[in-house]
Design an enzyme around this catalytic site. Structure first.
Site, mmCIF file in Angstrom:
data_model
loop_
_atom_site.group_PDB
_atom_site.id
_atom_site.type_symbol
_atom_site.label_atom_id
_atom_site.label_comp_id
_atom_site.label_asym_id
_atom_site.label_seq_id
_atom_site.Cartn_x
_atom_site.Cartn_y
_atom_site.Cartn_z
ATOM 1 N N CYS A 113 0.910 -1.121 0.071
ATOM 2 C CA CYS A 113 0.029 0.010 0.067
ATOM 3 C C CYS A 113 0.644 0.893 0.180
ATOM 4 O O CYS A 113 0.678 2.332 -0.724
ATOM 5 C CB CYS A 113 -1.072 -0.141 1.123
ATOM 6 S SG CYS A 113 -2.439 -0.927 1.048
ATOM 7 N N ASP B 251 10.392 -6.348 -9.135
ATOM 8 C CA ASP B 251 10.630 -7.212 -7.723
ATOM 9 C C ASP B 251 12.119 -6.745 -7.494
ATOM 10 O O ASP B 251 13.005 -6.380 -8.169
ATOM 11 C CB ASP B 251 10.613 -8.543 -7.667
ATOM 12 C CG ASP B 251 10.631 -9.369 -6.394
ATOM 13 O OD1 ASP B 251 9.397 -9.695 -5.955
ATOM 14 O OD2 ASP B 251 11.466 -9.242 -5.622
ATOM 15 N N HIS C 114 -6.220 -3.056 -1.098
ATOM 16 C CA HIS C 114 -5.593 -4.064 -0.199
ATOM 17 C C HIS C 114 -6.372 -5.140 -0.241
ATOM 18 O O HIS C 114 -7.485 -5.193 0.787
ATOM 19 C CB HIS C 114 -5.350 -3.247 1.219
ATOM 20 C CG HIS C 114 -4.737 -4.045 2.182
ATOM 21 N ND1 HIS C 114 -3.492 -4.454 2.132
ATOM 22 C CD2 HIS C 114 -5.287 -5.265 2.859
ATOM 23 C CE1 HIS C 114 -3.123 -5.309 3.016
ATOM 24 N NE2 HIS C 114 -4.124 -5.912 3.488
ATOM 25 N N ASN D 298 1.262 -16.476 -4.444
ATOM 26 C CA ASN D 298 1.636 -17.513 -2.911
ATOM 27 C C ASN D 298 0.188 -16.851 -2.251
ATOM 28 O O ASN D 298 0.413 -15.644 -1.789
ATOM 29 C CB ASN D 298 3.005 -17.165 -2.715
ATOM 30 C CG ASN D 298 4.037 -17.687 -3.618
ATOM 31 O OD1 ASN D 298 3.872 -18.675 -4.217
ATOM 32 N ND2 ASN D 298 5.145 -16.970 -3.470
ATOM 33 N N GLY E 117 4.475 -19.690 0.835
ATOM 34 C CA GLY E 117 5.643 -18.747 0.775
ATOM 35 C C GLY E 117 5.305 -17.396 0.687
ATOM 36 O O GLY E 117 6.436 -16.336 0.269
ATOM 37 N N THR F 56 5.012 -13.679 1.902
ATOM 38 C CA THR F 56 5.732 -12.920 2.825
ATOM 39 C C THR F 56 5.319 -11.571 2.783
ATOM 40 O O THR F 56 5.328 -10.855 4.108
ATOM 41 C CB THR F 56 7.234 -13.029 2.472
ATOM 42 O OG1 THR F 56 7.377 -12.358 1.023
ATOM 43 C CG2 THR F 56 8.066 -14.149 2.685
ATOM 44 N N HIS G 129 -0.164 -8.600 1.183
ATOM 45 C CA HIS G 129 -1.047 -7.716 0.099
ATOM 46 C C HIS G 129 -0.924 -8.487 -1.217
ATOM 47 O O HIS G 129 0.107 -8.569 -1.894
ATOM 48 C CB HIS G 129 -0.551 -6.110 -0.162
ATOM 49 C CG HIS G 129 -1.232 -5.268 -1.050
ATOM 50 N ND1 HIS G 129 -1.673 -3.977 -0.839
ATOM 51 C CD2 HIS G 129 -1.438 -5.607 -2.449
ATOM 52 C CE1 HIS G 129 -2.244 -3.423 -1.825
ATOM 53 N NE2 HIS G 129 -2.137 -4.339 -2.644
ATOM 54 N N HIS H 234 -0.464 -10.336 -4.485
ATOM 55 C CA HIS H 234 0.443 -9.888 -5.774
ATOM 56 C C HIS H 234 0.746 -11.242 -6.480
ATOM 57 O O HIS H 234 0.532 -12.196 -6.137
ATOM 58 C CB HIS H 234 1.572 -9.537 -5.184
ATOM 59 C CG HIS H 234 2.395 -10.132 -4.185
ATOM 60 N ND1 HIS H 234 2.061 -10.272 -2.854
ATOM 61 C CD2 HIS H 234 3.443 -10.891 -4.234
ATOM 62 C CE1 HIS H 234 2.897 -10.901 -2.096
ATOM 63 N NE2 HIS H 234 3.716 -11.538 -3.137
ATOM 64 N N HIS I 243 3.432 -12.719 -9.253
ATOM 65 C CA HIS I 243 4.748 -12.625 -9.916
ATOM 66 C C HIS I 243 4.675 -12.871 -11.166
ATOM 67 O O HIS I 243 4.141 -13.887 -11.655
ATOM 68 C CB HIS I 243 5.571 -13.540 -9.139
ATOM 69 C CG HIS I 243 5.612 -13.455 -7.556
ATOM 70 N ND1 HIS I 243 7.095 -13.021 -6.949
ATOM 71 C CD2 HIS I 243 4.918 -13.677 -6.638
ATOM 72 C CE1 HIS I 243 6.894 -13.034 -5.708
ATOM 73 N NE2 HIS I 243 5.551 -13.347 -5.569
#
Ligand code: 5GP
Ligand code: ZN
Length: 113
Positions: free
Chosen positions: A7, A30, A46, A86, A92, A94, A97, A99, A101
């Site tokens: 955020c 990333d 969010h 994930n 995994g 971490t 929020h 997302h 990849h």
């Protein structure tokens, strides 16, 4: 969400290397890439994780996939790419929020583990 890293990135309070942005979606490189192309594509609302997608917020996820298609065209990812989400600690995740990849630029194996 005040304490959410992503955020803060959306609001520009933490710097990021922007790849794409519209009303619904923000995408940025990333910080710790695992492939030559490694972009995080995130909803501007969010949503902590896939578990929390519902009929009120799913428009953001639809827009994420429209954005991914556009980014892939912009970057000419003709050879293919992988989209990873994930959900939860065992997977995994971490940053809580949601997302996606978007990774590309190499030949990925399957299954992933
Ligand atoms: P997860 O493990 O939750 O699926 O993915 C979180 C991703 O966020 C990781 O790939 C990690 O490298 C990335 N990341 C964590 N903090 C930052 C940051 O401050 N900036 C950027 N650009 N990426 C981050
Ligand atoms: Zn957030």
């Amino acid at each position: 969400m005040e304490d959410c890293l992503f955020c803060k990135i959306i609001k520009g309070e933490i710097p990021s290397s922007k790849v794409f942005e519209n009303e619904y979606v923000y995408a940025f490189n990333d910080i710790n890439p695992v492939a030559p192309v490694h972009i995080l594509v995130i909803p501007k609302e969010h949503i902590c994780c896939a578990d929390k997608v519902d009929e009120k917020n799913s428009i953001y996820i639809a827009k994420v996939f429209e954005a991914i298609s556009q980014i892939a065209k912009n970057l000419d990812l003709k050879e293919g790419y992988r989209i990873v989400n994930n959900c939860g600690e065992n997977a995994g995740q971490t940053v809580f929020h949601m997302h996606f990849h978007l990774i590309a630029g190499t030949n990925f194996g399957w299954p992933p583990c």
